[in-house]
Design a protein around this motif. Structure first.
Motif, short mmCIF file in Angstrom:
data_model
loop_
_atom_site.label_atom_id
_atom_site.label_comp_id
_atom_site.label_asym_id
_atom_site.label_seq_id
_atom_site.Cartn_x
_atom_site.Cartn_y
_atom_site.Cartn_z
N UNK A 59 0.86 -1.18 0.00
CA UNK A 59 0.00 0.00 0.00
C UNK A 59 0.90 1.23 0.00
N UNK A 60 0.77 2.05 -1.05
CA UNK A 60 1.68 3.17 -1.28
C UNK A 60 1.19 4.46 -0.62
N UNK A 61 1.04 4.41 0.70
CA UNK A 61 0.66 5.61 1.46
C UNK A 61 0.94 5.36 2.94
N UNK A 62 0.99 6.44 3.67
CA UNK A 62 1.15 6.34 5.12
C UNK A 62 -0.15 5.82 5.73
N UNK A 63 -0.02 5.13 6.84
CA UNK A 63 -1.18 4.66 7.59
C UNK A 63 -0.96 5.03 9.05
N UNK A 64 -1.97 4.80 9.88
CA UNK A 64 -1.85 5.21 11.28
C UNK A 64 -1.17 4.17 12.16
N UNK A 65 -1.51 2.90 11.97
CA UNK A 65 -0.92 1.84 12.80
C UNK A 65 -0.79 0.57 11.97
N UNK A 66 0.31 -0.13 12.16
CA UNK A 66 0.53 -1.42 11.52
C UNK A 66 0.96 -2.40 12.61
N UNK A 67 0.38 -3.58 12.59
CA UNK A 67 0.74 -4.62 13.55
C UNK A 67 1.25 -5.84 12.82
N UNK A 68 2.32 -6.40 13.34
CA UNK A 68 2.87 -7.64 12.81
C UNK A 68 2.83 -8.67 13.93
N UNK A 69 1.83 -9.54 13.87
CA UNK A 69 1.70 -10.58 14.89
C UNK A 69 2.73 -11.66 14.64
N UNK A 70 3.26 -12.20 15.71
CA UNK A 70 4.18 -13.32 15.61
C UNK A 70 3.36 -14.59 15.68
N UNK A 71 3.54 -15.41 14.68
CA UNK A 71 2.80 -16.67 14.62
C UNK A 71 3.39 -17.65 15.62
N UNK A 72 2.56 -18.13 16.50
CA UNK A 72 2.99 -19.12 17.48
C UNK A 72 2.89 -20.52 16.88
N UNK A 73 3.56 -21.46 17.51
CA UNK A 73 3.48 -22.87 17.13
C UNK A 73 3.82 -23.11 15.67
#
Length: 159
Positions: A59-73
């Protein structure tokens, strides 16, 4: 919670960093997460979050928040093998979150509420994503947004 908060702008006031920490601690207790839950938050500007949004989401624009969840198991990950007499539980790392402080200011002004309210909102929003909540479907959105509102209200950051 075990939190790491980074200020990549080198300009976020200590009170705002403390607010993020306090809101996350409160949210973790609200969701009854284990005390040793780990995560990180990076506070950045629009240019920095734009780069991340483009690189990882296309996505070629700024956003307010991005989350990168860590996949468990992860089935491909090798298990940690300890002697039988060692009592050890690995802390749960739920992931990383990035918040644009420029967007905090812009959106607070646009929505007519305080920057603290907007920062708290984005913090809780990203935190819920790290904990498996989403808003891609209407029924999921209803659940996530109600929980978001409940946490913010209980914390005291009402609109």
């Amino acid at each position: 919670m075990d939190l790491e908060i980074f200020d990549d702008t080198n300009s976020v006031p200590a009170e705002k960093i403390q607010l993020v920490k306090d809101v996350l601690e409160f949210s973790g207790k609200y969701l009854e997460l284990p005390e040793d839950t780990e995560m990180s938050v990076t506070l950045m500007n629009n240019e920095q979050i734009h780069e991340i949004n483009l690189k990882y989401r296309g996505v070629d624009k700024a956003t307010d928040v991005i989350s990168f969840a860590i996949e468990e198991d992860d089935p491909d990950e090798l298990p940690i093998i300890l002697p039988d007499d060692v009592d050890f539980e690995e802390p749960k790392n739920i992931g990383d979150m990035m918040i644009s402080m420029d967007k905090v200011k812009e959106q607070a002004e646009y929505l007519g509420h305080s920057e603290d309210r907007e920062l708290g909102f984005l913090t809780v929003h990203g935190f819920l994503h790290l904990n498996g909540y989403d808003h891609m479907k209407a029924e999921d959105e209803k659940v996530m947004f109600k929980l978001q509102r409940d946490i913010l209200d209980a914390y005291g950051l009402k609109r």
